[in-house]
Design a protein around this motif. Structure first.
Motif, short mmCIF file in Angstrom:
data_model
loop_
_atom_site.label_atom_id
_atom_site.label_comp_id
_atom_site.label_asym_id
_atom_site.label_seq_id
_atom_site.Cartn_x
_atom_site.Cartn_y
_atom_site.Cartn_z
N GLN A 10 12.41 10.90 -38.36
CA GLN A 10 12.87 10.14 -39.67
C GLN A 10 11.70 9.86 -40.46
OE1 GLN A 10 13.60 8.80 -36.55
NE2 GLN A 10 15.86 9.63 -36.52
N PRO A 11 12.09 9.97 -41.78
CA PRO A 11 10.96 10.03 -42.76
C PRO A 11 10.09 8.60 -42.69
CG PRO A 11 13.15 10.63 -43.90
CD PRO A 11 13.19 10.34 -42.50
N HIS A 12 10.85 7.67 -42.38
CA HIS A 12 9.93 6.21 -42.27
C HIS A 12 8.98 6.43 -40.99
CE1 HIS A 12 12.96 5.18 -39.26
NE2 HIS A 12 12.09 4.25 -38.89
N LEU A 13 9.09 7.44 -40.07
CA LEU A 13 7.90 7.58 -39.16
C LEU A 13 6.76 8.30 -39.78
CD1 LEU A 13 10.22 8.13 -35.95
CD2 LEU A 13 9.29 5.93 -36.92
N ALA A 14 6.93 8.83 -40.79
CA ALA A 14 5.88 9.76 -41.43
C ALA A 14 4.39 9.09 -41.14
CB ALA A 14 6.11 10.12 -42.87
N PRO A 15 4.14 7.89 -41.21
CA PRO A 15 2.76 7.28 -41.13
C PRO A 15 2.32 7.70 -39.74
CG PRO A 15 4.18 5.73 -42.43
CD PRO A 15 5.01 6.90 -41.66
N LEU A 16 3.05 8.03 -38.88
CA LEU A 16 2.59 8.46 -37.42
C LEU A 16 1.83 9.91 -37.52
CD1 LEU A 16 5.58 7.28 -35.27
CD2 LEU A 16 3.30 6.28 -35.42
N LEU A 17 2.15 10.61 -38.68
CA LEU A 17 1.76 11.91 -38.52
C LEU A 17 0.12 12.23 -38.24
CD1 LEU A 17 3.55 13.73 -41.60
CD2 LEU A 17 3.51 14.35 -39.26
N PRO A 18 -0.90 11.30 -38.94
CA PRO A 18 -2.06 11.63 -38.58
C PRO A 18 -2.51 11.31 -37.09
CG PRO A 18 -1.72 10.54 -40.53
CD PRO A 18 -0.44 10.56 -39.90
N LEU A 19 -1.82 10.45 -36.55
CA LEU A 19 -1.99 9.98 -35.04
C LEU A 19 -1.59 11.11 -34.16
CD1 LEU A 19 -3.18 7.51 -33.31
CD2 LEU A 19 -0.66 6.88 -32.96
N LEU A 20 -0.21 11.54 -34.53
CA LEU A 20 0.19 12.60 -33.54
C LEU A 20 -0.38 13.90 -33.84
CD1 LEU A 20 4.06 11.68 -34.34
CD2 LEU A 20 2.79 11.33 -32.22
N GLU A 21 -0.99 14.33 -35.01
CA GLU A 21 -1.59 15.54 -35.19
C GLU A 21 -2.86 15.78 -34.50
OE1 GLU A 21 0.66 16.80 -39.56
OE2 GLU A 21 -1.34 15.85 -39.42
N ALA A 22 -3.36 14.95 -34.04
CA ALA A 22 -4.57 14.83 -33.16
C ALA A 22 -4.55 15.84 -32.01
CB ALA A 22 -5.17 13.37 -32.99
N ASP A 23 -3.60 15.65 -31.51
CA ASP A 23 -3.24 16.40 -30.00
C ASP A 23 -2.13 17.09 -30.19
OD1 ASP A 23 -5.41 15.09 -28.61
OD2 ASP A 23 -4.21 13.30 -28.69
N HIS A 24 -1.26 17.26 -31.18
CA HIS A 24 -0.03 17.96 -31.03
C HIS A 24 0.08 18.75 -32.47
CE1 HIS A 24 0.58 14.08 -29.08
NE2 HIS A 24 0.88 14.87 -28.00
N ASP A 25 0.77 19.85 -32.50
CA ASP A 25 1.46 20.29 -33.64
C ASP A 25 2.73 19.45 -34.04
OD1 ASP A 25 -0.57 22.26 -33.81
OD2 ASP A 25 0.50 23.71 -32.81
N VAL A 26 3.15 19.28 -35.25
CA VAL A 26 4.00 18.39 -35.55
C VAL A 26 4.91 19.02 -36.57
CG1 VAL A 26 4.78 16.17 -36.05
CG2 VAL A 26 2.61 16.48 -34.89
N ILE A 27 6.25 19.05 -36.71
CA ILE A 27 7.07 19.44 -37.63
C ILE A 27 8.02 18.31 -37.78
CG2 ILE A 27 7.02 22.00 -37.39
CD1 ILE A 27 9.56 21.79 -35.84
N ALA A 28 8.55 18.19 -39.15
CA ALA A 28 9.37 16.97 -39.70
C ALA A 28 10.68 17.56 -39.98
CB ALA A 28 8.74 16.36 -41.09
N LEU A 29 11.57 16.79 -39.18
CA LEU A 29 13.16 16.99 -39.43
C LEU A 29 13.50 17.09 -40.84
CD1 LEU A 29 15.77 17.71 -37.90
CD2 LEU A 29 16.01 15.30 -37.67
N TRP A 30 13.11 16.02 -41.83
CA TRP A 30 13.39 16.01 -43.09
C TRP A 30 12.78 17.24 -44.01
CZ3 TRP A 30 10.03 12.68 -40.85
CH2 TRP A 30 8.70 12.68 -41.23
N ASP A 31 11.90 18.13 -43.30
CA ASP A 31 11.64 19.36 -43.95
C ASP A 31 12.43 20.63 -43.66
OD1 ASP A 31 9.15 18.01 -45.31
OD2 ASP A 31 7.97 18.61 -43.88
N ALA A 32 13.69 20.19 -43.13
CA ALA A 32 14.43 21.47 -42.50
C ALA A 32 13.84 22.60 -42.00
CB ALA A 32 15.48 21.66 -43.80
N ALA A 34 13.06 25.82 -39.57
CA ALA A 34 13.74 26.93 -39.51
C ALA A 34 14.09 26.76 -37.83
CB ALA A 34 12.89 28.20 -39.81
N PRO A 35 15.40 27.68 -37.56
CA PRO A 35 15.67 27.44 -36.14
C PRO A 35 14.61 28.11 -35.17
CG PRO A 35 17.27 28.32 -37.73
CD PRO A 35 16.29 28.27 -38.60
N ASP A 36 14.00 29.07 -35.59
CA ASP A 36 13.07 29.34 -34.57
C ASP A 36 11.72 28.10 -34.36
OD1 ASP A 36 12.04 30.03 -37.28
OD2 ASP A 36 10.25 31.10 -36.37
#
Length: 311
Positions: A10-32, A34-36
């Protein structure tokens, strides 16, 4: 070394991105994505009150963890997750104390007419000839629906305020010092204030219906800090309009955000925007719980806050 791929829901979880990206690759559902990209997702970070559709689960065949940032996880189909071998984690009870504080705040705000008093002062309605008379808290009968962490924390606070406490839930809890009513309707009938703090599931939608509101009665106050779907909102509107219920103080709605037009000119009402557990401290603890669940999952260790309920 390939890093785990997370999908952030969800978009309101976007502030978590810097925390998550330290150890993971992250994609956002609201950016639609691709299926792959969806097909390569290892874990989903989700706000648990939002419905999680089967179609999204189907698009992620590698998914093995749904990590709810929130305490609630009622939007997740636990049965489907179990069938697919997907673990579900949440934030535990990290905001229970804050939600209990908010519940007592709503109770006080309504019964002592704090919001009305603020408006009276700001609007010039306070004169030498006016005096607002409200109702005491001490001695009032508080019925709590759902005696989990939030319900118990609210009961402890209410006891310190010299309220008389009863409760109802689907399962007895013999270790509690407060009496359990035989039925929800009995609890409502024997209460001045009914506080809804239950966890929502498929079986209790709309359980606070017109019958329960009528049992609470024209002097009764309904407070909801659980989930909006626990209360039949259409019945609530009618009960308030017709004076069959004395008042309501709501922090949760069905759906959310609520349509403000539903509450225009509604009498005897205090509203807050699902902010009961949204303190800086609780959000920090939720982030810590999320990271602990993710770390444990990818290390092959037991999840600290595994959801063990059944769908």
């Amino acid at each position: 070394m390939t890093r785990p791929l997370l999908l952030l829901g969800q978009p309101h979880l976007a502030p978590l991105l810097p925390l998550l990206e330290a150890d993971h690759d992250v994609i956002a559902l609201w950016d639609a994505p691709a299926p792959d990209r969806l097909s390569a997702v290892d874990a989903l970070v989700w706000a648990g009150e939002f419905p999680l559709g089967r179609d999204l689960i189907d698009a992620m065949p590698r998914l093995r963890l749904i990590a709810c940032f929130t305490v609630g996880y009622d939007g997740v189909d636990l049965g489907l997750a179990r069938q697919r071998g997907i673990a579900v984690a949440h934030a535990g009870n990290v905001n229970a104390e804050d939600v209990a504080d908010h519940a007592i705040g709503l109770l006080l705000a309504h019964r002592r007419r704090i919001v009305d008093g603020d408006r009276q002062v700001r609007g010039g309605g306070w004169t030498a000839a006016t005096k607002m008379i409200t109702r005491s808290i001490g001695g009032a009968r508080l019925g709590i629906v759902g005696m989990g962490a939030i319900g118990q924390a609210a009961a402890e606070r209410a006891a310190a305020m010299k309220m008389r406490i009863g409760w109802w839930g689907p399962r007895p809890k013999p270790d509690l010092p407060w009496p359990r009513a035989d039925t929800l309707e009995t609890l409502a009938r024997d209460s001045d204030i009914l506080l809804v703090a239950a966890r929502a599931d498929a079986d209790n939608r709309g359980m606070i219906d017109a019958r329960i509101m009528d049992a609470l009665g024209p002097d009764g106050l309904l407070v909801n800090v659980g989930r909006g779907q626990l209360v039949d909102e259409a019945a609530l509107v009618v009960a308030l309009r017709k004076g069959r219920l004395g008042g309501a103080a709501l922090d949760v709605f069905d759906p959310e955000p609520t349509d403000p037009s539903r509450w225009v000119d509604m009498p005897h009402l205090v509203l807050t925007p699902h902010s009961g557990g949204a303190t800086h401290e609780a959000v920090g603890r939720m982030a810590q719980a999320l990271m602990a669940n993710l770390a444990a999952h990818f290390a092959g260790e037991p999840l600290p806050s595994l959801v063990t309920g059944h769908g």
